[in-house]
Design an enzyme around this catalytic site. Structure first.
Site, PDB file in Angstrom:
ATOM      1  N   GLU A  86      36.208  36.034  47.043  1.00  0.00           N
ATOM      2  CA  GLU A  86      37.513  36.684  46.923  1.00  0.00           C
ATOM      3  C   GLU A  86      38.634  35.769  47.417  1.00  0.00           C
ATOM      4  O   GLU A  86      39.688  35.672  46.795  1.00  0.00           O
ATOM      5  CB  GLU A  86      37.550  38.005  47.712  1.00  0.00           C
ATOM      6  CG  GLU A  86      36.790  39.161  47.074  1.00  0.00           C
ATOM      7  CD  GLU A  86      35.320  39.176  47.430  1.00  0.00           C
ATOM      8  OE1 GLU A  86      34.843  38.222  48.118  1.00  0.00           O
ATOM      9  OE2 GLU A  86      34.618  40.133  47.020  1.00  0.00           O
ATOM     10  N   GLU A 110      42.678  47.084  30.093  1.00  0.00           N
ATOM     11  CA  GLU A 110      41.835  46.829  28.915  1.00  0.00           C
ATOM     12  C   GLU A 110      40.713  47.847  28.945  1.00  0.00           C
ATOM     13  O   GLU A 110      40.023  47.980  29.961  1.00  0.00           O
ATOM     14  CB  GLU A 110      41.260  45.404  28.956  1.00  0.00           C
ATOM     15  CG  GLU A 110      40.358  45.107  27.762  1.00  0.00           C
ATOM     16  CD  GLU A 110      39.597  43.782  27.879  1.00  0.00           C
ATOM     17  OE1 GLU A 110      40.196  42.759  28.246  1.00  0.00           O
ATOM     18  OE2 GLU A 110      38.385  43.806  27.595  1.00  0.00           O
TER      19      GLU A 110
END
Ligand SMILES: *[C@@H]1O[C@H](CO)[C@@H](O)[C@H](O)[C@H]1NC(C)=O
Ligand SMILES: *[C@@H]1O[C@H](CO)[C@@H](O)[C@H](O)[C@H]1NC(C)=O
Ligand SMILES: *[C@@H]1O[C@H](CO)[C@@H](O)[C@H](O)[C@H]1NC(C)=O
Ligand SMILES: *[C@@H]1O[C@H](CO)[C@@H](O)[C@H](O)[C@H]1NC(C)=O
Ligand SMILES: *[C@@H]1O[C@H](CO)[C@@H](O)[C@H](O)[C@H]1NC(C)=O
Ligand SMILES: *[C@@H]1O[C@H](CO)[C@@H](O)[C@H](O)[C@H]1NC(C)=O
Ligand SMILES: *[C@@H]1O[C@H](CO)[C@@H](O)[C@H](O)[C@H]1NC(C)=O
Ligand SMILES: *[C@@H]1O[C@H](CO)[C@@H](O)[C@H](O)[C@H]1NC(C)=O
Ligand SMILES: *[C@@H]1O[C@H](CO)[C@@H](O)[C@H](O)[C@H]1NC(C)=O
Ligand SMILES: *[C@@H]1O[C@H](CO)[C@@H](O)[C@H](O)[C@H]1NC(C)=O
Ligand SMILES: *[C@@H]1O[C@H](CO)[C@@H](O)[C@H](O)[C@H]1NC(C)=O
Ligand SMILES: *[C@@H]1O[C@H](CO)[C@@H](O)[C@H](O)[C@H]1NC(C)=O
Length: 550
Positions: A205, A326
């Site tokens: 991350e 999306e």
């Protein structure tokens, strides 16, 4: 529930085959569905352009055309939705191919794509774009876009190409067409992508956040000269982090804790969702798409993420809308016979309204050239002919139900029903019930294995509502209809077709469908509406007699 249903069908069908005359059964009654008088607390509040699209980066020139040859068919389909919603859909230009696209300022065509069918038959995995690519941002008047910058390819040449593209991108999107930027598509799959990993297994991350901050700052610096207005802190905003969320490879919540929004340039939190996969064994129309529970289960992942984000410390100042940047039915571009059917259109209605109910505040339905779940095919190819596809009609149904989000913002709630093969939603405007929608997800095949006859017609369910006190008079019904859940053509909303071959995607009223139906509210405030299997109905309390095209 489902098993009992199938059994009932078989028994009825057996009777139909064995006996000469089959008695017509009365419609099945629901128990009274109670509709609250005031907007229930916790109702979902959609953002403007709730029904939006995501267009595969490599397919965008097909969808939009260019300045000498704009795609007016696509533009008409966007305008149809804009008439219901108050704004045209917002277009996110991105997807897997956003992270393959390498800009070359010497290229004199929009793009050159090379397919490697070992990796995908659906899109090019090597993609070069030139300055003409950006003309496609200027062919749809009044449309706002997010442009997807490449984060995936990280050779020195690819990083330079990213910076070289910035002046072209910002010039094309100046003057009100830019919604926001995006950097990287589904970076949580960079280590594991089936099209080839682009980061080492140790990438975490913090590495992602470092790269994202580095390159968003570099893009901003490259924008300051050519587009100073877009490079101001007020205008320079992102959709992020656009994770697929299907692996545990990067945790979105951790990226925020690690400082993804350190520059306060994220406007909207985006996540991606597909309820299942095209090649996954056992996926069926009834069991997977025409199944409210499947939508509830799938969206629970995003609701959990948004709950965890909301619980982060106030110092992170994460009071940002959460959307699906999306999404569509079955990943890997959909499966024919499922994702391209009227059943998938009904899936889209339930899926989108379940999102709206839960304050997933915008949905970008993904599509690309030849994709099996597309709302429309923008050009003729040797695989798919140009045309309006079934899922588009689901998008229209959602837009009609939500109404003009700009001038009359709705609040949305789900009305729980006993079966997972049906769903109902209510829209409140200014604290009053404005519209109801019922989606009957029970599969009814127009052709395959259809044993229904004139004497034993398509089954109908009757839905009865106990309306808010004082509701009376006549309500108007508008139906989303086709010959069956397996139909891929002949679909109408309120009697209108938007098919390409009729009038280039403009609404055309067909004279062979039923419309203008009304229903009367009973003295006791109840209302009953019959809904054939595999269809949906919009019930209008807002005086909207017939729609927008008369
Ligand atoms: C860019 O495109 C031009 C014209 O097609 C070509 O000659 C050149 O080699 C390309 N540059 C790179 C770095 O690929
Ligand atoms: C514009 O689109 C047309 C039709 O697809 C194509 O023939 C033409 O080459 C395009 N122009 C550019 C500059 O890409
Ligand atoms: C595709 O896979 C086959 C078999 O492994 C291989 O021979 C071929 O070179 C591959 N094609 C590309 C473009 O990588
Ligand atoms: C590309 O990514 C790798 C792994 O994260 C990193 O070590 C390398 O520095 C990156 N290259 C560039 C040009 O950013
Ligand atoms: C713009 O935002 C950056 C990043 O947060 C900050 O360092 C800078 O001071 C801001 N500029 C102005 C003019 O506020
Ligand atoms: C609907 O989806 C749920 C969750 O995936 C599943 O458990 C259930 O069996 C499905 N129902 C039908 C009718 O297939
Ligand atoms: C279909 O069109 C593509 C792109 O124009 C071409 O590469 C391919 O060979 C064509 N396939 C057939 C079967 O004609
Ligand atoms: C519809 O057709 C599909 C495909 O043949 C079949 O699997 C399904 O059971 C049929 N459903 C009904 C309700 O007839
Ligand atoms: C339709 O009838 C045929 C022949 O009796 C049977 O095999 C088939 O299962 C029936 N289909 C359905 C959906 O009931
Ligand atoms: C009512 O429901 C039963 C069981 O689900 C089913 O067999 C029957 O076809 C339905 N009747 C109508 C008219 O829809
Ligand atoms: C209804 O009219 C349309 C457009 O003329 C036509 O394509 C379609 O086949 C007709 N449907 C029926 C059921 O006759
Ligand atoms: C309400 O009135 C309708 C007729 O208008 C009747 O069919 C229905 O049973 C009544 N329902 C209740 C709960 O009284």
């Amino acid at each position: 529930m489902a098993r009992a249903y199938s059994l009932a069908i078989l028994l009825s069908a057996a009777t139909a085959c064995g006996a000469a005359a089959v008695p017509i059964q009365p419609p099945n009654q629901s128990s009274l569905i109670s509709v609250s008088a005031a907007t229930p607390s916790g109702a979902g509040v959609p953002l403007e352009a709730f029904v939006s699209y995501s267009i595969e980066f490599s397919s965008f020139p097909d969808f939009a055309g260019n300045l000498t040859s704009p795609n007016t068919f696509s533009n008409n389909l966007l305008n149809n939705l804009g008439k219901f919603a108050g704004t045209k859909p917002y277009i996110r230009v991105g997807g897997n191919t956003q992270d393959y696209a390498i800009f070359n300022s010497s290229l004199d065509v929009a793009s050159v794509g090379i397919f490697n069918t070992n990796l995908s038959s659906d899109y090019p995995t090597t993609l070069t774009i030139g300055p003409p690519y950006f003309e496609s941002y200027q062919t749809w008047p009044g449309t706002k876009f997010t442009h997807g910058f490449n984060l995936g390819r990280n050779s020195t040449a690819a990083r330079q190409a990213l910076i070289d593209s910035v002046p072209y991108a910002c010039k094309a999107l100046e003057g009100g067409t830019l919604l926001h930027w995006e950097l990287g598509n589904e970076p949580d799959l960079y280590k594991t992508s089936s099209q080839g990993p682009v980061r080492p297994p140790t990438w975490n991350e913090q590495d992602y956040v470092d790269e994202w901050l580095h390159w968003t700052r570099a893009i901003k610096a490259a924008m300051e000269g050519p587009c100073p207005n877009l490079a101001s802190n007020k205008s320079y905003k992102y959709y992020a982090p656009s994770f697929a969320g299907t692996s545990n490879s990067l945790d979105p919540v951790v990226t925020w804790e690690e400082g993804l929004d350190a520059d306060k340039d994220i406007a909207v939190i985006t996540s991606h969702n597909y309820i299942n996969g095209a090649a996954v064994p056992g996926v069926t129309l009834q069991g997977t798409l025409m199944n409210h529970t499947a939508n509830v289960v799938s969206i629970a992942k995003q609701l959990n993420e948004s709950r965890l984000l909301a619980a982060l410390p106030n110092s992170l100042d994460l009071d940002l809308p959460f959307i699906l940047g999306e999404t569509n039915s079955l990943y890997n571009e959909g499966r024919p016979g499922l994702s391209n059917t009227f059943g998938a259109a009904l899936w889209g209605v339930d899926f989108n309204l379940w999102c709206a109910t839960n304050s997933i505040r915008r949905v970008h339905m993904h599509q690309g050239t030849n994709y099996r779940y597309q709302s429309w095919q923008p050009i003729d190819t040797n695989i798919t002919s140009k045309g309006t596809k079934a899922p588009y009609y689901g998008n229209i149904g959602v837009a009609a139900f939500l109404g003009d989000i700009v001038s009359s913002p709705p609040s949305i709630v789900n009305l729980p029903l006993p079966s997972e093969l049906e769903s109902a939603y209510a829209a409140y405007v200014n604290g009053k019930l404005a519209r109801l929608m019922v989606v009957n997800l029970m599969e009814y095949n127009a052709t395959d294995g259809n044993n229904y006859t004139d004497d034993y017609p398509r089954p109908v369910e009757r839905y009865s509502f106990q309306l808010p006190p004082g509701t009376k008079g006549t309500v108007h019904l508008q139906r989303l209809m086709a010959n069956g859940s397996d139909a891929i053509t002949g679909i109408t909303y309120d009697g209108f077709s938007y098919n390409y071959e009729l009038d280039n995607g403009l609404p055309v009223l067909l004279h062979n469908t039923t419309r203008g139906e009304t229903a009367k509210v009973g003295e006791n405030g109840t209302l009953s509406v019959d809904v054939p299997r595999s269809s949906a109905v919009l019930i209008r309390f807002d005086g909207g007699a017939a729609g927008y095209y008369e």
